[in-house]
Motif scaffolding. Structure first.
Motif, PDB file in Angstrom:
ATOM      1  N   PHE A 141      -1.000  -9.533   3.641  1.00 21.30           N
ATOM      2  CA  PHE A 141      -2.101  -8.823   3.492  1.00 21.30           C
ATOM      3  C   PHE A 141      -2.013  -7.219   3.738  1.00 21.30           C
ATOM      4  CE2 PHE A 141      -3.826 -12.769   3.123  1.00 21.30           C
ATOM      5  CZ  PHE A 141      -4.958 -12.904   2.481  1.00 21.30           C
ATOM      6  N   ALA A 142      -1.405  -6.709   4.762  1.00 16.97           N
ATOM      7  CA  ALA A 142      -1.217  -5.311   4.985  1.00 16.97           C
ATOM      8  C   ALA A 142      -0.338  -4.847   4.221  1.00 16.97           C
ATOM      9  CB  ALA A 142      -0.728  -5.278   6.455  1.00 16.97           C
ATOM     10  N   LEU A 143       0.694  -5.523   3.767  1.00 15.86           N
ATOM     11  CA  LEU A 143       1.761  -4.968   2.592  1.00 15.86           C
ATOM     12  C   LEU A 143       1.048  -4.812   1.410  1.00 15.86           C
ATOM     13  CD1 LEU A 143       4.766  -4.239   2.322  1.00 15.86           C
ATOM     14  CD2 LEU A 143       5.122  -6.446   1.529  1.00 15.86           C
ATOM     15  N   PHE A 144       0.503  -5.771   0.917  1.00 18.80           N
ATOM     16  CA  PHE A 144       0.250  -5.768  -0.538  1.00 18.80           C
ATOM     17  C   PHE A 144      -1.016  -4.838  -0.704  1.00 18.80           C
ATOM     18  CE2 PHE A 144       1.698  -9.759  -2.821  1.00 18.80           C
ATOM     19  CZ  PHE A 144       2.999  -9.733  -1.988  1.00 18.80           C
ATOM     20  N   ARG A 145      -2.012  -4.635   0.304  1.00 15.43           N
ATOM     21  CA  ARG A 145      -2.995  -3.806   0.292  1.00 15.43           C
ATOM     22  C   ARG A 145      -2.734  -2.290   0.407  1.00 15.43           C
ATOM     23  NH1 ARG A 145      -7.158  -7.708   3.770  1.00 15.43           N
ATOM     24  NH2 ARG A 145      -8.072  -8.887   2.108  1.00 15.43           N
ATOM     25  N   GLY A 146      -1.326  -2.106   0.707  1.00 13.55           N
ATOM     26  CA  GLY A 146      -0.909  -0.527   0.620  1.00 13.55           C
ATOM     27  C   GLY A 146      -1.116   0.143   2.257  1.00 13.55           C
ATOM     28  N   ARG A 147      -1.032  -0.986   3.030  1.00 10.31           N
ATOM     29  CA  ARG A 147      -1.530  -0.160   4.552  1.00 10.31           C
ATOM     30  C   ARG A 147      -0.104   0.122   5.079  1.00 10.31           C
ATOM     31  NH1 ARG A 147      -4.446  -4.802   7.311  1.00 10.31           N
ATOM     32  NH2 ARG A 147      -3.785  -3.590   9.184  1.00 10.31           N
ATOM     33  N   LEU A 148       1.066  -0.445   4.656  1.00 12.54           N
ATOM     34  CA  LEU A 148       2.280  -0.174   5.401  1.00 12.54           C
ATOM     35  C   LEU A 148       3.068   0.694   4.605  1.00 12.54           C
ATOM     36  CD1 LEU A 148       3.336  -3.853   6.593  1.00 12.54           C
ATOM     37  CD2 LEU A 148       1.932  -1.923   7.891  1.00 12.54           C
ATOM     38  N   VAL A 149       3.098   0.611   3.250  1.00 13.85           N
ATOM     39  CA  VAL A 149       4.130   1.601   2.387  1.00 13.85           C
ATOM     40  C   VAL A 149       2.688   2.329   1.637  1.00 13.85           C
ATOM     41  CG1 VAL A 149       5.501   1.606   0.752  1.00 13.85           C
ATOM     42  CG2 VAL A 149       5.929   0.026   2.587  1.00 13.85           C
ATOM     43  N   PRO A 150       2.910   3.475   1.377  1.00 11.37           N
ATOM     44  CA  PRO A 150       2.017   4.157   0.266  1.00 11.37           C
ATOM     45  C   PRO A 150       1.952   3.475  -0.974  1.00 11.37           C
ATOM     46  CG  PRO A 150       3.145   5.779   1.481  1.00 11.37           C
ATOM     47  CD  PRO A 150       3.777   4.586   1.833  1.00 11.37           C
ATOM     48  N   GLN A 151       0.701   3.254  -1.644  1.00 15.21           N
ATOM     49  CA  GLN A 151       0.480   2.667  -2.954  1.00 15.21           C
ATOM     50  C   GLN A 151       1.459   2.822  -4.007  1.00 15.21           C
ATOM     51  OE1 GLN A 151      -2.020   0.075  -2.606  1.00 15.21           O
ATOM     52  NE2 GLN A 151      -0.691  -0.842  -4.204  1.00 15.21           N
ATOM     53  N   PRO A 152       1.822   4.201  -4.317  1.00 16.42           N
ATOM     54  CA  PRO A 152       2.801   4.358  -5.476  1.00 16.42           C
ATOM     55  C   PRO A 152       4.177   3.983  -5.270  1.00 16.42           C
ATOM     56  CG  PRO A 152       1.326   6.318  -4.867  1.00 16.42           C
ATOM     57  CD  PRO A 152       1.269   5.522  -3.755  1.00 16.42           C
ATOM     58  N   LEU A 153       4.650   4.212  -3.920  1.00 25.03           N
ATOM     59  CA  LEU A 153       5.849   3.750  -3.667  1.00 25.03           C
ATOM     60  C   LEU A 153       6.032   2.222  -3.598  1.00 25.03           C
ATOM     61  CD1 LEU A 153       8.607   5.218  -2.845  1.00 25.03           C
ATOM     62  CD2 LEU A 153       7.973   5.171  -0.601  1.00 25.03           C
ATOM     63  N   LEU A 154       4.949   1.622  -3.046  1.00 27.66           N
ATOM     64  CA  LEU A 154       4.902   0.321  -2.854  1.00 27.66           C
ATOM     65  C   LEU A 154       5.078  -0.417  -4.285  1.00 27.66           C
ATOM     66  CD1 LEU A 154       4.151  -2.257  -1.055  1.00 27.66           C
ATOM     67  CD2 LEU A 154       1.940  -2.015  -2.069  1.00 27.66           C
TER      68      LEU A 154
END
Length: 384
Positions: free
Chosen positions: A288-301
């Motif tokens: 959940f943390a990863l897919f929601r962009g909490r660990l990696v900035p959304q564009p880079l994710l």
């Protein structure tokens, strides 16, 4: 509905209990499925309960499952804590998470890229001079992340069919693993094709340490584990072979047919590619943390973890693998297997359905998918 994964190189995740170190151990009576909470559809609930019936059996001694997302939640466990006692499996037990470690490693590298400390298009040779010989063409950091580096697998203490059991307390350092890969020369030109191997993420672990002047384990903890709330996830202290904290025992059938307790095992040869110890709850938090962009900035994710590299038949991104179901639904997943333990995390991009399981498989590294794991996958993604 028949669940089929359409991918050219999908890595899927049986033998009987035979005489050996655990000879005389009676197979405990199958334990009932312990469902903590369920809000999924009746069809999915029934399929998940059926998936866990009959454990322990010849393939599996325990299973822990968490299904989540917008379509509802389901928590279940089955099997035994250990074969000699036959005690009920611990619902929140820790386990070896295997190659799901790569998701954490990829997230750390991408954070460093977002901070400008790593350039994904820059050759790793510029960060780690002298690590690779002149026989290797420039290999970018992105090519390591996406398994397109052309590096050959490094030395290992063994993992297939329990290979390496007799050496399970030995230590093989990341540097030694990489040196053995380098000595073997390149397998193919960087960016030419995709080939899954642990070696890429072993090099990334060394890269993280070089750039941060810190240990891989500490960087993983402060950048991923703590922000995601993974309070029960850890890495072995060097060559420590133990799983600290409550856990279910893992068993492995060896090539000669012996069934052995594989719980204590030095995972130093896996390191940043696969030595993490976790729980199903923590891995769900990671999803959940990863897919929601909490660990990696959304564009880079989106660009690196949810986009495949432009090479023939690619299925793997930075740390994840893409699968397409019969109905066209795309899921992103990562599996992991160590002797006695088989793990997977999977989810649709919008988190409408998520799955985390840990199956104590007696042949975790088999090319054939564990039957319980297969039933869990179908029940989760094939019943809606």
């Amino acid at each position: 509905m028949h669940l089929r994964i359409r991918t050219a190189c999908a890595a899927v995740m049986v033998l009987g209990l035979t005489a050996g170190p655990l000879a005389g151990t009676a197979l405990a009576a199958p334990s009932p499925t312990a469902v903590v909470r369920e809000t999924v559809s009746p069809e999915t609930d029934k399929a998940l309960r059926e998936a866990l019936k009959g454990i322990p059996d010849k393939d599996t001694t325990a299973a822990l499952v968490r299904v989540g997302g917008k379509a509802g939640t389901w928590r279940g466990s089955a099997g035994v804590h250990d074969l000699p006692s036959g005690r009920k499996a611990l619902e929140h037990g820790r386990f070896r998470a295997g190659s799901t470690t790569k998701v954490v490693t990829a997230a750390v590298v991408l954070q460093l890229a977002a901070e400008g400390r790593i350039d994904l298009d820059r050759p790793v040779q510029t960060y780690l001079p002298g690590l690779l010989s002149k026989a290797f063409k420039p290999i970018t950091v992105r090519q390591l992340l996406t398994f397109t580096s052309g590096l050959k697998p490094g030395a290992t203490l063994g993992d297939v069919n329990g290979e390496g059991y007799e050496r399970r307390f030995e230590t093989l350092t990341p540097e030694a693993v990489v040196a053995s890969s380098v000595a073997a020369g390149p397998a193919f030109c960087p960016g030419e094709r995709q080939k899954y191997a642990n070696i890429d993420y072993t090099v990334l672990g060394l890269l993280i340490e070089k750039v941060t002047h810190d240990t891989y384990e500490h960087q993983a903890a402060v950048r991923v584990l703590r922000p995601a709330g993974m309070r029960h996830t850890s890495f072995p202290g060097g060559p420590d072979p133990r799983i600290h904290g409550p856990h279910n025992r893992g068993y492995q059938i060896l090539a000669d047919g012996r069934l052995v307790d594989a719980t204590e095992w030095n995972m130093s040869d896996r390191w940043a590619a696969g030595d993490m110890i976790s729980t199903t709850e923590d891995l769900e938090r990671l999803l959940f943390a990863l897919f929601r962009g909490r660990l990696v900035p959304q564009p880079l994710l989106d660009k690196e973890m949810f986009t495949l590299p432009d090479v023939p038949n690619a299925t793997m991104s930075a740390g994840l693998q893409q699968y397409e179901l019969d109905d066209g639904t795309v899921i992103w997943a990562k599996s992991g297997a160590r002797p006695g333990y088989s793990t997977a995390i999977a989810a649709t991009r919008d988190l409408s359905r998520t799955l985390v399981y840990s199956v104590n498989a007696t042949d975790a590294k088999s090319e054939e998918m564990n039957p319980v794991a297969e039933r869990i996958l179908w029940a989760t993604f094939g019943t809606e």
